[in-house]
Design an enzyme around this catalytic site. Structure first.
Site, PDB file in Angstrom:
ATOM      1  CE  LYS A  48      -3.327  -1.063  -0.673  1.00  0.00           C
ATOM      2  NZ  LYS A  48      -3.567  -1.727  -1.997  1.00  0.00           N
ATOM      3  CG  HIS A 119       4.358  -6.336  -1.312  1.00  0.00           C
ATOM      4  ND1 HIS A 119       4.471  -5.002  -1.614  1.00  0.00           N
ATOM      5  CD2 HIS A 119       3.217  -6.764  -1.918  1.00  0.00           C
ATOM      6  CE1 HIS A 119       3.447  -4.644  -2.378  1.00  0.00           C
ATOM      7  NE2 HIS A 119       2.688  -5.690  -2.594  1.00  0.00           N
ATOM      8  CB  SER A 149      -3.847   2.333   2.188  1.00  0.00           C
ATOM      9  OG  SER A 149      -3.931   1.871   0.878  1.00  0.00           O
TER      10      SER A 149
HETATM   11  P1  A3P Z   1      -5.237   4.542  -0.771  1.00  0.00           P
HETATM   12  O1  A3P Z   1      -5.856   3.260  -0.368  1.00  0.00           O
HETATM   13  O2  A3P Z   1      -4.823   5.383   0.405  1.00  0.00           O
HETATM   14  O3  A3P Z   1      -6.085   5.320  -1.720  1.00  0.00           O
HETATM   15  P2  A3P Z   1      -0.198  -0.203  -3.679  1.00  0.00           P
HETATM   16  O4  A3P Z   1      -0.165  -0.046  -5.142  1.00  0.00           O
HETATM   17  O5  A3P Z   1       1.143  -0.285  -3.038  1.00  0.00           O
HETATM   18  O6  A3P Z   1      -1.127  -1.288  -3.261  1.00  0.00           O
HETATM   19  O7  A3P Z   1      -0.778   1.156  -3.078  1.00  0.00           O
HETATM   20  C1  A3P Z   1      -2.116   1.509  -3.225  1.00  0.00           C
HETATM   21  C2  A3P Z   1      -2.306   2.914  -2.693  1.00  0.00           C
HETATM   22  O8  A3P Z   1      -1.679   3.827  -3.615  1.00  0.00           O
HETATM   23  C3  A3P Z   1      -3.776   3.303  -2.620  1.00  0.00           C
HETATM   24  O9  A3P Z   1      -3.887   4.221  -1.532  1.00  0.00           O
HETATM   25  C4  A3P Z   1      -3.961   3.977  -3.964  1.00  0.00           C
HETATM   26  O10 A3P Z   1      -5.087   4.805  -4.055  1.00  0.00           O
HETATM   27  C5  A3P Z   1      -2.664   4.766  -4.046  1.00  0.00           C
HETATM   28  N1  A3P Z   1      -2.369   5.229  -5.414  1.00  0.00           N
HETATM   29  C6  A3P Z   1      -2.310   4.500  -6.538  1.00  0.00           C
HETATM   30  N2  A3P Z   1      -2.090   5.289  -7.611  1.00  0.00           N
HETATM   31  C7  A3P Z   1      -1.997   6.558  -7.137  1.00  0.00           C
HETATM   32  C8  A3P Z   1      -1.789   7.836  -7.750  1.00  0.00           C
HETATM   33  N3  A3P Z   1      -1.631   7.951  -9.047  1.00  0.00           N
HETATM   34  N4  A3P Z   1      -1.758   8.919  -6.943  1.00  0.00           N
HETATM   35  C9  A3P Z   1      -1.924   8.807  -5.603  1.00  0.00           C
HETATM   36  N5  A3P Z   1      -2.139   7.622  -4.962  1.00  0.00           N
HETATM   37  C10 A3P Z   1      -2.169   6.514  -5.727  1.00  0.00           C
END
Ligand code: A3P
Length: 305
Positions: A48, A119, A149
Site C-alpha cells: 500500500k 513486498h 489503506s
Molecule cells: P489509498 O488506499 O490510500 O487510496 P499499492 O499499489 O502499493 O497497493 O498502493 C495503493 C495505494 O496507492 C492506494 O492508496 C492507492 O489509491 C494509491 N495510489 C495508486 N495510484 C496513485 C496515484 N496515481 N496517486 C496517488 N495515490 C495513488
C-alpha cells in the site's frame, strides 16, 4: 459461485519471524533461488505504499514509446509481476486450481529490462539481486496512511486475511502481525540497506504526491534515463490519480480476487486520510508507540503535506 467461496481467505502464520500467508510462501524455494539479471529493476515496498503507481511510472518510462500496446492490453500486475506471488487463477474453476507464480511470470518475461515487484522484507530478498547489483527502487509511505489503506485493501481482497474491525486491525498493525510483517521493520530494514547498497533509490509516497514530476526526474537520474522536461510532464499527467483510477489496466478491476463493491484498489490517493479513521486517542497511542519503535532519526515520514 461467489468470489469469497472461490478464494478462501488465508490465515496468517509465523514464517521465520515474519507474519505471512501461504500465497507468498508456497513458492519459497523458487523465490530464494531466483536468478536476477544485472539489468533487472526491482520495485520493493511494504504493501500500500504506492507500488502500482511506481510500477506504472517505470513501465511507461521504459516501454511507452517502444510498445504502446502493452499499456492497453496487459494489466499492470502482469507487466510488473509480484515475485513472491503463488495465487490461484479463478478462470480455471474451483479445482484443480492453476497457480500463477510470480517467478514464472518473470522468467517468461521478454522485456529488457524486466520490471519486478516485491513486498518482501529486506532479509528475505533473494541474494541474486544484490549479487547482480540490480537497481532497486524502494517506495515507503507513512505508517498511518499505510494502515488505513491496508485495512480497506484487506476488506476487498479475498487473497488477504479477514481484517476484522478497524480498532483491532490498528492494534495488529502496531504489533506487526500483518501480511509481510511489521511496517516498522520493513521501512527501517530497507532504509538500513540503502546505507550499504548504493544501487537503492528510496522514495516516499508523500514526495511523489507533492511533486510527481520532480520525483520522476530523480528516478530518471537513478535509472540513467534521459527524459526531456516535456516527457516528464506528460508522464506525470498520465499517472495522476484520476487517470489511474479510470484505467482498467492499472486499477485492478480485471483482478478476480477483489470485490469492488466493498472498496476500490485505487481508492483515495491522499496523504492524511488517516484523520478520517484514527480517533484522537488512537493517534496519540500510535505516536507514542512509534517513538519506541522508530529509533533511527534519519528516517523521517510526513503524515501531512
Ligand atoms: P489509498 O488506499 O490510500 O487510496 P499499492 O499499489 O502499493 O497497493 O498502493 C495503493 C495505494 O496507492 C492506494 O492508496 C492507492 O489509491 C494509491 N495510489 C495508486 N495510484 C496513485 C496515484 N496515481 N496517486 C496517488 N495515490 C495513488
Amino acid at each position: 459461485m461467489d468470489k469469497v467461496d472461490l478464494f478462501p481467505r488465508p490465515q496468517l502464520f509465523d514464517f521465520h519471524g515474519v507474519s505471512m500467508t501461504h500465497y507468498f510462501t508456497d513458492n519459497w524455494e523458487n523465490i530464494q533461488n531466483f536468478q536476477a539479471r544485472p539489468d533487472d529493476i526491482l520495485i520493493a515496498t511494504y504493501p500500500k505504499a504506492g507500488t502500482t503507481w511506481v510500477s506504472y511510472i517505470l513501465d511507461l518510462l521504459y516501454f511507452d514509446q517502444t510498445s504502446p500496446d502493452r499499456q492497453t492490453s496487459i494489466p499492470i500486475y502482469s507487466r510488473v509481476p509480484l515475485l513472491e506471488a503463488a495465487v490461484p487463477s479463478l478462470k480455471s474453476g474451483p479445482s484443480p486450481r492453476r497457480i500463477h507464480k510470480g517467478t514464472d511470470l518473470v522468467d517468461n518475461s521478454l522485456t529488457s529490462p524486466r520490471l519486478i515487484r516485491t513486498h518482501l522484507p529486506v532479509q528475505f530478498l533473494p541474494k541474486s539481486f544484490l549479487e547482480q547489483n540490480c537497481r532497486i527502487v524502494y517506495v515507503a509511505r507513512n505508517g498511518k496512511d499505510s494502515v488505513v489503506s491496508y485495512f480497506h485493501f484487506e476488506r476487498m481482497t479475498m487473497i488477504q486475511p479477514e481484517p476484522g474491525d478497524w480498532s483491532s486491525y490498528l492494534q495488529r498493525f502496531m504489533e506487526g502481525k500483518m501480511v509481510f510483517g511489521s511496517w516498522y521493520d520493513h521501512v527501517s530494514g530497507w532504509w538500513e540497506k540503502k546505507q550499504t547498497y548504493s544501487n537503492l533509490h528510496y522514495i516516499f509516497y508523500e514526495d511523489l504526491l507533492e511533486d510527481t514530476g520532480r520525483e520522476i526526474n530523480k528516478l530518471c537520474c537513478f535509472l540513467g534515463l534521459n527524459a526531456s522536461a516535456e516527457e516528464i510532464d506528460r508522464l506525470a499527467g498520465k499517472v495522476q490519480f484520476d487517470n489511474m483510477k479510470q484505467d482498467k489496466m492499472v486499477n485492478h478491476s480485471t483482478f478476480q480476487g477483489m470485490d469492488f463493491r466493498i472498496s476500490s484498489f485505487i481508492r483515495k490517493g491522499k496523504v492524511g486520510d488517516w484523520r478520517n479513521h484514527f480517533t484522537v486517542a488512537q493517534s496519540e497511542e500510535f505516536d507514542e508507540d512509534y517513538k519506541k519503535k522508530m529509533k533511527n532519526p534519519t528516517l523521517k515520514f510526513r503524515t501531512e503535506i
